[in-house]
Scaffold this motif. Sequence first.
Motif, PDB file in Angstrom:
ATOM      1  N   THR A 288     -18.613  -3.176  55.942  1.00  0.00           N
ATOM      2  CA  THR A 288     -19.712  -3.218  56.896  1.00  0.00           C
ATOM      3  C   THR A 288     -19.526  -2.167  57.981  1.00  0.00           C
ATOM      4  O   THR A 288     -18.431  -1.676  58.220  1.00  0.00           O
ATOM      5  CB  THR A 288     -19.808  -4.601  57.561  1.00  0.00           C
ATOM      6  OG1 THR A 288     -18.577  -4.891  58.235  1.00  0.00           O
ATOM      7  CG2 THR A 288     -20.071  -5.682  56.521  1.00  0.00           C
ATOM      8  N   VAL A 289     -20.641  -1.849  58.621  1.00  0.00           N
ATOM      9  CA  VAL A 289     -20.611  -0.978  59.783  1.00  0.00           C
ATOM     10  C   VAL A 289     -20.899  -1.821  61.020  1.00  0.00           C
ATOM     11  O   VAL A 289     -21.147  -3.010  60.919  1.00  0.00           O
ATOM     12  CB  VAL A 289     -21.633   0.170  59.638  1.00  0.00           C
ATOM     13  CG1 VAL A 289     -21.199   1.128  58.551  1.00  0.00           C
ATOM     14  CG2 VAL A 289     -23.021  -0.368  59.323  1.00  0.00           C
ATOM     15  N   PHE A 290     -20.853  -1.202  62.190  1.00  0.00           N
ATOM     16  CA  PHE A 290     -20.949  -1.950  63.432  1.00  0.00           C
ATOM     17  C   PHE A 290     -22.305  -2.629  63.608  1.00  0.00           C
ATOM     18  O   PHE A 290     -23.316  -2.140  63.121  1.00  0.00           O
ATOM     19  CB  PHE A 290     -20.688  -1.019  64.611  1.00  0.00           C
ATOM     20  CG  PHE A 290     -19.424  -0.253  64.472  1.00  0.00           C
ATOM     21  CD1 PHE A 290     -19.444   1.072  64.081  1.00  0.00           C
ATOM     22  CD2 PHE A 290     -18.205  -0.864  64.673  1.00  0.00           C
ATOM     23  CE1 PHE A 290     -18.273   1.785  63.935  1.00  0.00           C
ATOM     24  CE2 PHE A 290     -17.027  -0.153  64.540  1.00  0.00           C
ATOM     25  CZ  PHE A 290     -17.061   1.175  64.165  1.00  0.00           C
ATOM     26  N   VAL A 291     -22.301  -3.729  64.355  1.00  0.00           N
ATOM     27  CA  VAL A 291     -23.533  -4.492  64.554  1.00  0.00           C
ATOM     28  C   VAL A 291     -24.290  -4.024  65.782  1.00  0.00           C
ATOM     29  O   VAL A 291     -25.448  -3.670  65.709  1.00  0.00           O
ATOM     30  CB  VAL A 291     -23.215  -5.998  64.669  1.00  0.00           C
ATOM     31  CG1 VAL A 291     -24.488  -6.790  64.884  1.00  0.00           C
ATOM     32  CG2 VAL A 291     -22.516  -6.483  63.411  1.00  0.00           C
TER      33      VAL A 291
ATOM     34  N   PHE B  39     -15.238  -3.205  68.167  1.00  0.00           N
ATOM     35  CA  PHE B  39     -15.681  -3.467  66.800  1.00  0.00           C
ATOM     36  C   PHE B  39     -14.956  -4.704  66.296  1.00  0.00           C
ATOM     37  O   PHE B  39     -13.961  -5.144  66.881  1.00  0.00           O
ATOM     38  CB  PHE B  39     -15.410  -2.270  65.879  1.00  0.00           C
ATOM     39  CG  PHE B  39     -13.962  -2.145  65.447  1.00  0.00           C
ATOM     40  CD1 PHE B  39     -13.576  -2.506  64.159  1.00  0.00           C
ATOM     41  CD2 PHE B  39     -12.990  -1.670  66.317  1.00  0.00           C
ATOM     42  CE1 PHE B  39     -12.245  -2.397  63.764  1.00  0.00           C
ATOM     43  CE2 PHE B  39     -11.674  -1.548  65.924  1.00  0.00           C
ATOM     44  CZ  PHE B  39     -11.290  -1.919  64.640  1.00  0.00           C
ATOM     45  N   ARG B  40     -15.473  -5.271  65.227  1.00  0.00           N
ATOM     46  CA  ARG B  40     -14.843  -6.423  64.591  1.00  0.00           C
ATOM     47  C   ARG B  40     -14.338  -5.998  63.215  1.00  0.00           C
ATOM     48  O   ARG B  40     -15.110  -5.471  62.416  1.00  0.00           O
ATOM     49  CB  ARG B  40     -15.825  -7.582  64.452  1.00  0.00           C
ATOM     50  CG  ARG B  40     -16.325  -8.142  65.774  1.00  0.00           C
ATOM     51  CD  ARG B  40     -17.263  -9.326  65.544  1.00  0.00           C
ATOM     52  NE  ARG B  40     -17.938  -9.725  66.757  1.00  0.00           N
ATOM     53  CZ  ARG B  40     -17.460 -10.575  67.656  1.00  0.00           C
ATOM     54  NH1 ARG B  40     -16.266 -11.116  67.443  1.00  0.00           N
ATOM     55  NH2 ARG B  40     -18.146 -10.886  68.734  1.00  0.00           N
TER      56      ARG B  40
ATOM     57  N   VAL C 177     -16.920   7.691  65.818  1.00  0.00           N
ATOM     58  CA  VAL C 177     -16.595   6.348  66.297  1.00  0.00           C
ATOM     59  C   VAL C 177     -15.862   5.571  65.208  1.00  0.00           C
ATOM     60  O   VAL C 177     -14.870   4.876  65.464  1.00  0.00           O
ATOM     61  CB  VAL C 177     -17.873   5.593  66.719  1.00  0.00           C
ATOM     62  CG1 VAL C 177     -17.533   4.158  67.135  1.00  0.00           C
ATOM     63  CG2 VAL C 177     -18.578   6.308  67.866  1.00  0.00           C
ATOM     64  N   LEU C 178     -16.333   5.708  63.983  1.00  0.00           N
ATOM     65  CA  LEU C 178     -15.705   5.030  62.848  1.00  0.00           C
ATOM     66  C   LEU C 178     -14.271   5.501  62.666  1.00  0.00           C
ATOM     67  O   LEU C 178     -13.370   4.705  62.381  1.00  0.00           O
ATOM     68  CB  LEU C 178     -16.527   5.309  61.582  1.00  0.00           C
ATOM     69  CG  LEU C 178     -16.276   4.438  60.352  1.00  0.00           C
ATOM     70  CD1 LEU C 178     -16.483   2.969  60.674  1.00  0.00           C
ATOM     71  CD2 LEU C 178     -17.214   4.868  59.226  1.00  0.00           C
ATOM     72  N   ALA C 179     -14.035   6.802  62.850  1.00  0.00           N
ATOM     73  CA  ALA C 179     -12.671   7.340  62.735  1.00  0.00           C
ATOM     74  C   ALA C 179     -11.758   6.723  63.785  1.00  0.00           C
ATOM     75  O   ALA C 179     -10.606   6.373  63.500  1.00  0.00           O
ATOM     76  CB  ALA C 179     -12.704   8.870  62.875  1.00  0.00           C
TER      77      ALA C 179
END
Length: 313
Positions: free
Chosen positions: A167-170, A181-182, A305-307
Motif C-alpha cells: 500500500t501507499v500512504f493514506v 506513515f504506517r 517520500v517513499l524512499a
Amino acid sequence: MSGAGKGERGHGWGLSRAGVASASIAVLASGVLLVTGFVHHPEGSLRDWSFQLRYELQGRVANIRPSQVVVVGIGEEEAQEWRQWTPLPRSYLARLVRAVKKAGAKVIVLDVQLDRPTGETYDRDLEAALKEAGNVIIPAAVEEQGATVRVVQPLARFQQAAMGTGTVFVRPDPDLVWRHFRPALEGEGGLEPSIPLVAVSSFLTPEGHVPQGASAEAMAQQIGLSRPIQRLLIDFRGPPGRGFKPVWARHVLAAAKTDPGFIQRLRGRIVLIGSYLIDGGDTVMTPLSREWEQRSAERMSGVEVLAYAIETL
C-alpha cells in the motif's frame, strides 16, 4: 582510543576550528529560524524545525550517512520523449525495469499506479519485464472506509507478474504536511503491508524476495516492529531533491548500453523508480518543505517520500 591529537578527528566528525565555527553559525541561524518560523507558523511543531536544524548541521560538519536506497527519477527531460502520453508509457517503464535489474538492484519498487489498462502491446511488455526481473514491488491504491481501508490492487496481470504489492500512504497530517506513515494498514481482510514494509522485508532476505505467503505481521516481526499499524515519524534528511539526489532515468538507460560502470551504484540496493514531474500530481509538503523566511515552500515528490519511509524502517 586516546584523545584526538593535532590533525586527528574528534568524535568521528572531523571538525576543524573552521568546522566548529560553521557549526556554531548553523546553530545560531537555525535558532533564529526556529523562533521566527514558529511566530509565522504557530501551527508548526518544534519537531519540524528540529529537522531543519539537523539538516543545517549535517550540510556543514557531517557526512550524511550512506543509504541502501536509490531513487531513479523520471523528470522533465525524460518526459520530452513521451509528453503526449498519459499515463507514463509502459514500454518506457519496461525498459527502466530491465535496465535497473541488469544493474544488479536487489529490490525494485516501481512507484507507478498500474490499475488501468493502456495499449495491449505496452501492457504486455511491462508484464514481461516484471516477470523477467522477479524482484519488483508495485503499489496498491488505498480507499478509506471509516476506521478501515479498502485496498485496490493493480491489474491482475501485473499483480501476478510482480514479486509483491504494497500500500501507499493514506493521508497527510491535518496541516497538510506529510510526517508519518504506517508500515501496515487495517484492511477488510486483515493487515495490509505497505511498500516500505515489503521492500525492507525483501531486502533483508538473502535472495531479495518476499517470503512466499508472508503476512504483514511476519514481515514486521522480521524487522523488529511489534505494532506494524503504529504511525512512524519519517526520518527526512533534507529538503526536496537534496537528501535523495535522483539518478535520472535517461542516464540509467544510456549507461545500460554504453557505460556499465555508471550503474554500479544500483547494485545490491533497493531501487525506486518514480516521477519527479512537477505537473504529475504526486508531490507533497514535508517538514522541510515549509516556508523559511523569504524562501518559498517546496514540495517533495511522492517517490522521494517513499524512499525516506523505506530508509526509516
